[in-house]
Write an enzyme that holds these catalytic residues in place. Structure first.
Site, PDB file in Angstrom:
ATOM      1  CD1 TRP A  27      -2.656   1.658   0.363  1.00 15.92           C
ATOM      2  CD2 TRP A  27      -1.998   2.047   2.467  1.00 15.92           C
ATOM      3  NE1 TRP A  27      -3.355   2.756   0.844  1.00 15.92           N
ATOM      4  CE2 TRP A  27      -2.970   3.021   2.126  1.00 15.92           C
ATOM      5  CE3 TRP A  27      -1.434   2.088   3.756  1.00 15.92           C
ATOM      6  CZ2 TRP A  27      -3.386   4.015   3.007  1.00 15.92           C
ATOM      7  CZ3 TRP A  27      -1.855   3.074   4.634  1.00 15.92           C
ATOM      8  CH2 TRP A  27      -2.818   4.031   4.270  1.00 15.92           C
ATOM      9  CE1 TYR A  60      -4.271  -1.105  -0.531  1.00 14.72           C
ATOM     10  CE2 TYR A  60      -2.568  -2.773  -0.598  1.00 14.72           C
ATOM     11  CZ  TYR A  60      -3.593  -2.130   0.066  1.00 14.72           C
ATOM     12  OH  TYR A  60      -3.927  -2.522   1.352  1.00 14.72           O
ATOM     13  CD  GLN A 187      -5.011  -6.805   5.244  1.00 16.20           C
ATOM     14  OE1 GLN A 187      -4.708  -5.771   4.681  1.00 16.20           O
ATOM     15  NE2 GLN A 187      -4.771  -7.985   4.696  1.00 16.20           N
ATOM     16  CD1 TRP A 216      -5.651  -3.291   8.026  1.00 15.79           C
ATOM     17  CD2 TRP A 216      -4.864  -1.203   8.021  1.00 15.79           C
ATOM     18  NE1 TRP A 216      -6.716  -2.438   8.155  1.00 15.79           N
ATOM     19  CE2 TRP A 216      -6.268  -1.148   8.154  1.00 15.79           C
ATOM     20  CE3 TRP A 216      -4.151  -0.001   7.988  1.00 15.79           C
ATOM     21  CZ2 TRP A 216      -6.978   0.058   8.255  1.00 15.79           C
ATOM     22  CZ3 TRP A 216      -4.854   1.201   8.088  1.00 15.79           C
ATOM     23  CH2 TRP A 216      -6.240   1.217   8.219  1.00 15.79           C
ATOM     24  CB  ALA A 220       0.158   4.643  13.475  1.00 15.35           C
ATOM     25  CE  LYS A 227       9.465   8.822   8.131  1.00 20.45           C
ATOM     26  NZ  LYS A 227       9.439   7.913   6.991  1.00 20.45           N
ATOM     27  CD  GLU A 302      14.554   1.158  11.754  1.00 22.71           C
ATOM     28  OE1 GLU A 302      14.974   1.952  10.885  1.00 22.71           O
ATOM     29  OE2 GLU A 302      13.910   1.510  12.764  1.00 22.71           O
TER      30      GLU A 302
END
Ligand code: NDP
Length: 326
Positions: A27, A60, A187, A216, A220, A227, A302
């Site tokens: 997505w 998507y 989901q 999913w 968030a 970040k 990561e």
């Protein structure tokens, strides 16, 4: 990467299918931030860490994400038995035509699955989801159509996404009574900032129906990586057209305070903020697989390091996080 703990595999609820604890979805990224070349690198990096499930949807990038994933997998030369792949149907990609938008009617579903398979270049998807509920189609019609898709071999299992517990149970009951294929997975969004559905609303469904979860937005949309703690970085998802809602979440004083504490806790066990947030999702035993998102190989690697964070997440730390983000 070599030092990562082995990837655990979980059954998808009570179904026999095994999915990797962490999976990878496309997505926003595939067809927007990620072309086929980068998609190949990301898919391979995920597979190298043991990821076997890749999530996609018709909508998507209006079908482009399916084309890119299909093309990348072909170029990587993967055998079909090596991976589990999904698509999700509801919004449609043909614009404002009757029967082709915001629906789960029989005509749309039976044609949409063919379109997805064509774009992916596959004979079948492993999982097909009703991407949202459709109050304008009788549930019985949708259940029959999804069951027929599974019967036809175009998908192996069907499920729902962002349906209510009542809707899931009603669909399951119809399938049970009519001897049709039952929905086996849902989901939902699930992360430290979004917990209610998975932890409370669905609580009875895990045992009653054997519901599996492919969850999913574990970060968030990146907010839980920390970040956004010092502003909005250039090129981040919050700067993309149509994703302004991320700024509202990220630039909220209460969220910033909690994410800062999450970052402090992550530092004490020498993992990154994102890794601890992801490990917390994976630690919920009802979550069959945590679908990761990443716009670069570096981010994906990561995030796969959450396997290490999962080993370091003690019950005490989990309880602290539960309380902090209550
Ligand atoms: P996340 O919440 O993990 O957000 C992923 C985004 O956060 C990345 O694309 C990247 O955005 C940023 N990010 C990820 N890792 C890092 C990191 N380590 N450091 C800094 N930034 C990072 O997941 P998604 O929202 O992408 O959801 C995952 C998958 O779930 C989707 O791909 C899709 O398959 C599925 N999904 C399903 C939905 C449904 O309705 N069923 C709805 C939404 C998603 P950037 O670099 O651009 O800032």
């Amino acid at each position: 990467m070599n030092t990562l703990p082995a990837m655990p595999y979980n059954r998808l609820g009570s179904a026999g299918l095994q999915v990797s604890q962490f999976s990878y979805g496309s997505w926003v990224t595939f067809g927007n931030q990620v072309d086929t070349g980068l998609a190949k690198e990301q898919l391979q990096a995920a597979a190298d860490a043991g990821v076997n499930f890749f999530d996609n949807a018709e909508v998507y990038e209006n079908g482009k994400s399916e084309q890119i994933m299909g093309q990348a997998i072909r170029e990587l030369g993967w055998e079909r038995w090596q991976y589990v792949i999904s698509t999700k149907l509801f919004w449609g990609i043909h614009g404002d035509y009757p029967n082709m938008q915001d629906t789960l009617n029989r005509k749309y579903l039976l044609q949409a699955i063919d379109g997805s398979l064509e774009r992916l270049g596959l004979d079948f998807v492993d999982l097909v989801f009703c991407h949202r509920p459709d109050p304008n189609t009788p549930l019985e019609e949708t259940v029959y159509a999804m069951s027929d898709i599974v019967e036809s071999g175009k998908a192996l299992y069907w499920g729902t996404s962002e349906w209510s517990a009542d809707e899931i149970r009603a669909a399951w009951d119809i399938a049970d009574k009519r001897n049709l294929r039952k929905p086996v997975m849902e989901q939902p969004q699930y992360n430290l900032l979004h917990r209610d559905k998975v932890e409370r609303e669905f609580a009875r469904l895990y045992e009653d129906l054997g519901l599996g979860l492919t969850t999913w937005s574990p970060l968030a949309s990146g907010v839980l990586s920390g970040k956004y703690l010092h502003g909005i970085p250039a090129g981040s998802r919050a700067t993309l057209k149509g994703y302004d809602f991320i700024k509202d979440t990220a630039l909220n004083a209460d969220v910033e305070r909690k994410v800062q504490k999450l970052a402090d806790m992550a530092a004490t066990v020498e993992v990154t903020t994102a890794q601890l947030a992801l490990a917390w999702v994976a630690a919920n035993p009802h979550v069959s697989t945590v679908i990761l998102g990443a716009s670069s190989v570096k981010q994906l690697q990561e995030n796969l390091g959450a396997l290490t964070a999962l080993e370091r997440l003690t019950p005490e730390m989990k309880a602290q996080l539960d309380q902090l983000f209550a």
